[in-house]
Design a protein around this motif. Structure first.
Motif: not given
Length: 127
Positions: A33-42, A91-98
């Motif tokens: 399974c693959m996921g896109w995630f994001r994290q904004a400051p704080g 607006t965020a840093m976007y990541y993918c993960a497995a």
């Protein structure tokens, strides 16, 4: 182990579009399974979109439904995130993960269940 690298981020005006790419090596998407995630400051990291091992099932967080999708025609080693009608709250840093998945029921929305995180790609949306 899967190794992931995100790209395609940038700065856009509200209403603009971006397509993010997640290039994988060391494994095939068919095993995960693959996921896109994001994290904004704080803020905590959150799932944006999850796709099943076969690609037959996708799930999106409510805030992006209708605007952000995982295309179904991904190349073997590349996963995309098509983002349209972007908003400042995107607006965020976007990541993918497995996550290793054998069954559809193995899908998860929790970042802690995923691995192989890349360095992320920054998306900035101005009003």
């Amino acid at each position: 182990q899967v190794q992931l690298a995100e790209s395609g981020g940038g700065s856009v005006q509200a209403g603009g579009s971006l397509r993010l790419s997640c290039a994988a090596s060391g494994a095939t998407f068919s095993n995960y399974c693959m996921g896109w995630f994001r994290q904004a400051p704080g803020k905590e990291r959150e799932a944006v979109a999850i796709i099943s091992r076969s690609g037959s099932t996708t799930s999106y967080t409510d805030s992006v439904k209708g605007r952000i999708t995982i295309p179904t025609n991904n190349a073997k080693n590349t996963l995309y995130l098509q983002m349209n009608s972007l908003e400042p709250d995107d607006t965020a840093m976007y990541y993918c993960a497995a996550k290793f998945c054998r069954y559809v029921t193995d899908m998860s929305y929790r970042p802690a269940d995923f691995a192989g995180w890349g360095q992320g790609t920054q998306v900035t949306v101005s009003s």
